[in-house]
Design a protein around this motif. Sequence first.
Motif, PDB file in Angstrom:
ATOM      1  N   GLU A  13     -16.807  33.311  51.966  1.00  0.00           N
ATOM      2  CA  GLU A  13     -15.417  33.709  51.787  1.00  0.00           C
ATOM      3  C   GLU A  13     -14.563  32.961  52.809  1.00  0.00           C
ATOM      4  OE1 GLU A  13     -14.255  37.005  49.982  1.00  0.00           O
ATOM      5  OE2 GLU A  13     -16.026  36.496  48.808  1.00  0.00           O
ATOM      6  N   LYS A  31      -9.433  34.902  45.961  1.00  0.00           N
ATOM      7  CA  LYS A  31     -10.710  35.344  45.384  1.00  0.00           C
ATOM      8  C   LYS A  31     -10.852  34.588  44.073  1.00  0.00           C
ATOM      9  CE  LYS A  31     -12.923  38.897  46.649  1.00  0.00           C
ATOM     10  NZ  LYS A  31     -14.209  38.795  47.369  1.00  0.00           N
ATOM     11  N   GLY A  33     -11.650  33.441  40.504  1.00  0.00           N
ATOM     12  CA  GLY A  33     -11.913  34.155  39.259  1.00  0.00           C
ATOM     13  C   GLY A  33     -11.137  35.448  39.132  1.00  0.00           C
ATOM     14  N   SER A  34     -10.356  35.770  40.140  1.00  0.00           N
ATOM     15  CA  SER A  34      -9.604  37.019  40.095  1.00  0.00           C
ATOM     16  C   SER A  34      -8.434  36.900  39.109  1.00  0.00           C
ATOM     17  CB  SER A  34      -9.093  37.327  41.499  1.00  0.00           C
ATOM     18  OG  SER A  34      -8.594  38.620  41.551  1.00  0.00           O
TER      19      SER A  34
END
Lengths: 426, 420
Positions: A13, A31, A33-34
Amino acid sequence: MEFEIIKNERLSEEYFTLKHPSGLKILVYPKEGSHSTYAMIGTHFGSINREFIHNGKKITVPDGTAHYLEHKLFESEEGDAFKQYAKTGASANAYTSFDTTCYLFSCSEKFDESLEILFDLIQSPYFTPETVAKEQGIIGQEIKMYDDSPEWRVNMNLLQAMYQEHTINKDIAGTVETIAEINPEILYECYNSYYNLNNMVLSVAGNADPQKVLEVADRKLKMNAPVQTESLFPEEPYSVGKDYVEQILPVAVPLFALGFKENAGKGFATTKELLCTSIIQEAFAGEGSALYRDLLDKKLINSSFYTEYSEGNGYRYLAFQGETRYPSEVSKAIKEAVIKLHETGISAEDFENAKRCVYGRIIRGFDRPSSISAELINGEFTGRDIFEGAELISGITLEDVNTRLASQLDPDNCCLSVIKAITEVT
Amino acid sequence: MSDFIKREICEGVDFCNIRDDRFKAGRISVNLITPLDRSTAAANALLSWVLTRSCKKYPDITSLSRKLNDLYGAALYPSVLRSGDYQLISITASGLDDRYSMDGESVSSELADLLCSIIFDPKLVDGHFDDEDVEQERRQLLEDIDAEYNDKRLYSIKRCLEIMCRDELYSIGRCGSREDVEALSHGSIVAAWKRLLDNSKVRITMLGSADPDKAFERFSAFFADKPRKFRVSPVVVPEVREVKRIVETDEISQSKLVMGYRCKYPENNRERIASTLMSTVLGGTPTSKLFENVREKQSLCYYCSSMVENKKGLMLISSGVETENIEKTEKAITDQVELLMRGVISDDEFDSAKLALKNAFISVMDNLAAMESFYLNYILSDQTLSPAESVQLLETITKEDVTALASHIKLDTVFSLVGN
């Protein structure tokens, strides 16, 4: 203007951080794919901030002012921020805690517009005697709703009994009487002291692009000259004010909260201290612990039982709470177990078991943009980086935990708060 | 990514998964749905708690909890919900994604094993659940039911529904009544276990990055030779003959007002979304009719919101107010409901409700638990809609659609809990 990138390999991350020329600290945590984005702007100003020095002048405000200000900032001369958010589809809210006030939204489209609204909201205070008066009725009802909440009352009563001087003993929303004293001048004074952008933090998590955030910031944020605001807190003695407090409310199952007050020192707890405490909580009172089993077998607790550690500027305490039909028995059993725990310390087996549990919980915390956002802001105010927990947990030793234990759970410095049922014979 | 895949194990039992590697957690659940029935609801509820506290392999809560801690603080818990006139029992295991385990073990397969152990291989003594376990969980369930009274907002809603639906299965409540739980014999728990596994409609769901095939095999091995016929009864919304008005008093500072309405039962997915949109326009957002008029314009309350139960064809409006303002608030709410029924909905009100609902649908896809419960809504339906398909359908809904539904709204029950 370049963002600094803070990476964590273990979690795979990263987030981006920058001090904007306006004074605002910006943190962006993409993030991949959020589908949605969560944004939050916070100031280190909450219900405990009753006294402060702003530009050399000492100011004292009525209890409940920070929360009142939170409600009123939603209104500007142009109208209500909720109405503007309604046009972008963002779901907006705000909250006031003991030591922060945060304004937030989550959205799945039109992020730029929603962020503009958030920036406008915190930059265009508009308080008139009429608009301030209008909120009395609404907040009055919010206060009464909490007055009827046994969970809230058991905790507030605990704080009032434990803390003799510190303003954590005041209800976040104040009382109907204290909020009646609030006027536009008071709100402007608080605004000017704590809503200067140099005292604020923005965090964005989820479907987020740092450059886009920066573009909106460049466009919307006004330059703020730094101000000097010093929060003042009364000296709090080590000992609890009272060791027992009760209130009668219409409940079918009584509630208890047993709080162990600690020496709070001046600053905030470190990440390492918090990790050790989490391990202690789990090993000593988690569902796998001997204590939990003993309390269940004696029918003293049910699945509502939990422990919580709270700490901030000038306060630290660990509380055990839940529903119980036998408050004094559960308190006695926990205190006896605490005394034993100080004699034996946490065992190596319990330590390993609890540590794995805490590790998993920390990692999973990174799934929720809402908690990431809140933690990023919290981290700015407390000096604890969001990745620190995941990095440090594997290195925590049994010795660390037992050392930490020595400064916690003082059986001679605790308080039992009870919400009794009306029909109960006292 | 995030595709919902449904496989049938046998008639009445399916396995659904969403393979998604965006998360650091995974979850797997066994969901059993059965018609609400006074004679079984309490036993089913108590069973779900008894099952999650031990199994043959981990015979008490301490050993089971320590196993869960060992699996990086995994969670194993039951939930009992009322879903229309059905009772939905779910047992869920959630835990760390395999990629983050410290020693490289597969948390997901351990959790699938554990879930199979507790559901299929419980700790039985002479064919019955352990007496002490049952008594321990019975005490806690009773306290849980009693504690519903502690939260006056939820309690008022519960009372309103009990009064409104007193002649319907819906009034049984998710766990049956306190008396039902007290009266349960030990034999009835084991009977509930067999009955639920043999007769209920079953859905196993698995979400996260892990390969679902192994779990599919494991659950198939148990269920494949246990097909069941599950009939879904048509929903009939009762006629309102006269409005029921119940006033109760209590030692509270803020009085509660809950108004229950009958609505048209949505016949299909489009109507279902239109119905949710209708409630969103009325009282689902900070710019809804109720928030705007009852709270902001009249400062009568802190909260005033509406919610629809589409599986039942009813709607509730709930608020907390000063005792002397109860009548005034009821009038203010009624005014807004009447406007809605007449189709007096501004473009702003309509568009913002639509955007808010769209945002809610899309946000579902960023949370495993939300995804799981979103799809569980379709457990009894042949046509499952994804959040994205829901958005597409939402876009086609017009003000006229909402008004057509709203014209069916009928006040059924007014419940107030008044402070002394």
